[in-house]
Design a protein around this motif. Structure first.
Motif, mmCIF file in Angstrom:
data_model
loop_
_atom_site.group_PDB
_atom_site.id
_atom_site.type_symbol
_atom_site.label_atom_id
_atom_site.label_comp_id
_atom_site.label_asym_id
_atom_site.label_seq_id
_atom_site.Cartn_x
_atom_site.Cartn_y
_atom_site.Cartn_z
ATOM 1 N N PRO A 68 1.909 5.995 -4.339
ATOM 2 C CA PRO A 68 3.087 6.368 -3.547
ATOM 3 C C PRO A 68 4.382 5.753 -4.084
ATOM 4 O O PRO A 68 5.441 6.397 -4.015
ATOM 5 C CB PRO A 68 2.761 5.819 -2.152
ATOM 6 N N VAL A 101 -4.537 3.602 -6.025
ATOM 7 C CA VAL A 101 -4.094 4.457 -4.912
ATOM 8 C C VAL A 101 -2.918 3.826 -4.171
ATOM 9 O O VAL A 101 -1.960 4.506 -3.818
ATOM 10 C CB VAL A 101 -5.243 4.716 -3.921
ATOM 11 N N THR A 102 -2.962 2.510 -3.980
ATOM 12 C CA THR A 102 -1.868 1.875 -3.236
ATOM 13 C C THR A 102 -0.558 1.913 -4.024
ATOM 14 O O THR A 102 0.503 1.755 -3.434
ATOM 15 C CB THR A 102 -2.188 0.407 -2.904
ATOM 16 N N ASP A 155 -8.957 1.746 -5.752
ATOM 17 C CA ASP A 155 -8.123 1.444 -4.591
ATOM 18 C C ASP A 155 -6.766 0.891 -4.987
ATOM 19 O O ASP A 155 -5.734 1.294 -4.451
ATOM 20 C CB ASP A 155 -8.829 0.433 -3.684
#
Ligand code: NAD
Ligand code: NAD
Lengths: 226, 226
Positions: A20, A16-17, A13
């Motif tokens: 971007p 993933v953050t 997680d």
DNA sequence: ACGCCCTTGTGAACCGATGCACAAAGTCAC
DNA sequence: GTGACTTTGTGCATCGGTTCACAAGGGCGT
């Protein structure tokens, strides 16, 4: 299938953050004509440590070249692939008040992978008004709109007291992800994803850290002047 | 000084980010006339586990009553105290475009601890325009404004390419905390706090999870129909 | 063609956060 | 006044994430 085992299950997680952020920095680099970038350079550009960056990227596969760095375009592509941004996601914005209009006017994500395809509101007075090239439509049409335009993500920008009923309508319309701007937590069935953006919370967190800082200064003085 | 050792140094970061959520839920409870609340009730209201909630609260001190629960007003007060919201924080909003105007109109934090005291922009065309009761002022006045009104926090809502120069001006004006809405990372000296709110990032994270969900469904089917 | 040099990718130690489970502590009924 | 009941506060185990440090690996100069 993939030769690299890391491609398999589960990107953490926390990684993933950050993906971007990396993608945005890479896009900026590409626009400035940069072809290659080292983990050190990219990391300082987004404000993380290079070790963290490399570990993050290692979860997608092995796309760097030792002694050289990463190919900007190729790494961009691989991150886009991992995030699922190689095809567009249709999003609807619900609640066309001050915030909803600003979100609709925002073109920061039209660029990559995200497309706003519908604006909705409950208030008959604003229906039909055109914002950023889209007419505001009534809530009753949400199920049809979601189906016809393949809406996958809803941005909820209504007052807090309406947020739960709007979320219910969103779920009933078959939309699987919600970004909630209302300062309230909403209940959704399993299998629906919710994230929350809360301005007041962010400011209050800043206030806390500012206070700690001020207090530290003060107690620093106190040790000097006992 | 305090009888309780937990009051001493350092509330964990993860706890700090949740305290505002608890506070909001408590405020809502108080408004509905509720006097006492158990960790179980409050936790489900904000969507965390009761164990986590209790551990979080234990970092502020021991304000519950065993067998009974927490006094809503007193707990609110203690959280406000810990966050530093017992006195108001003056904030300035910089960049009065679509987003800046929405932020200025937002009254979600005027209620507790946060007060918007200035709106600024570079564009001469918007100077003097009144938004939410405040006139937009020129960037040149930022140092004076910051000093006179005790601004501690700046919300930066300018385009990304201006964000760094605005941040520099903010720091030069002696403001210690920045909430950055521009999709870029900014450099600040040590002792200045920055947090970032990035809409596109949030949507991309949702897209990723939505994709995982879709893929899981698909592979679920595949195991049924081999 | 070869070896030097640079940067990646990662094993392992470390650190903070989460979840579990229960003893401690206080209320309330009688 | 006492005991049963409820809910807090926390010690402990676990988990995930971060940091460190370096061996592996490839380009490039000579
Ligand atoms: N303005 C900001 O900067 C800001 C920042 C952070 C969070 N928020 C939050 O975002 C939300 C919107 O803020 P705003 O300033 O745009 O408010 P607003 O009152 O200007 O707009 C709310 C809009 O939602 C519509 N609406 C209300 N109930 C609805 C329903 N059931 N279905 C569909 N539409 C409905 C209203 O007609 C109105 O157009 C609020 O919850 C606010 O707390 C706002
Ligand atoms: N609109 C949104 O919903 C939204 C959402 C998330 C993030 N953002 C980001 O927030 C920022 C603002 O978005 P917007 O839609 O309001 O843009 P906008 O173009 O409408 O407004 C930008 C404003 O900033 C002012 N400005 C520019 N340079 C300045 C400077 N150096 N000093 C002071 N003021 C300056 C401009 O005059 C203008 O008024 C952008 O970075 C955008 O990417 C916007």
């Amino acid at each position: 299938m993939s030769s690299n085992a890391t491609q398999r299950r589960g990107i953490p997680d926390a990684t993933v953050t950050r993906l971007p952020e990396y993608l945005r920095a890479l896009t900026a680099l590409a626009e400035s004509g940069t072809v290659r970038v080292s983990s050190e350079e990219l990391a300082s550009l987004v404000g993380v440590s290079s070790a963290k960056l490399r570990k993050d990227l290692s979860h997608l596969g092995s796309y760097g070249v030792r002694g050289v760095g990463y190919d900007v375009d190729h790494l961009s592509y691989q991150i886009s692939l991992a995030l699922g941004l190689t095809h567009d996601w249709a999003v609807a914005i619900i609640g066309m008040g001050n915030l909803g209009r600003a979100l609709a006017a925002y073109n920061g994500f039209t660029s990559r992978g995200i497309q706003v395809v519908a604006l909705l509101d409950r208030d008959p007075a604003v229906l039909g008004r055109v914002v950023a090239g889209l007419a505001i439509e009534p809530m009753a049409d949400l199920p049809r709109i979601a189906r016809e335009r393949g809406v996958a993500i809803a941005l909820v920008a209504t007052p807090a007291r309406s947020a739960q009923e709007v979320a219910d309508a969103v779920v009933a319309a078959g939309i699987g992800s919600i970004l909630n701007f209302a300062p309230t937590s909403i209940e959704v069935p399993d299998g629906v994803r919710v994230r929350k953006v809360d301005l007041a919370t962010e400011v209050q967190i800043l206030a806390f850290h500012q206070l700690q800082h001020d207090r530290a200064l003060l107690s620093g003085l106190r040790t000097v002047i006992p």
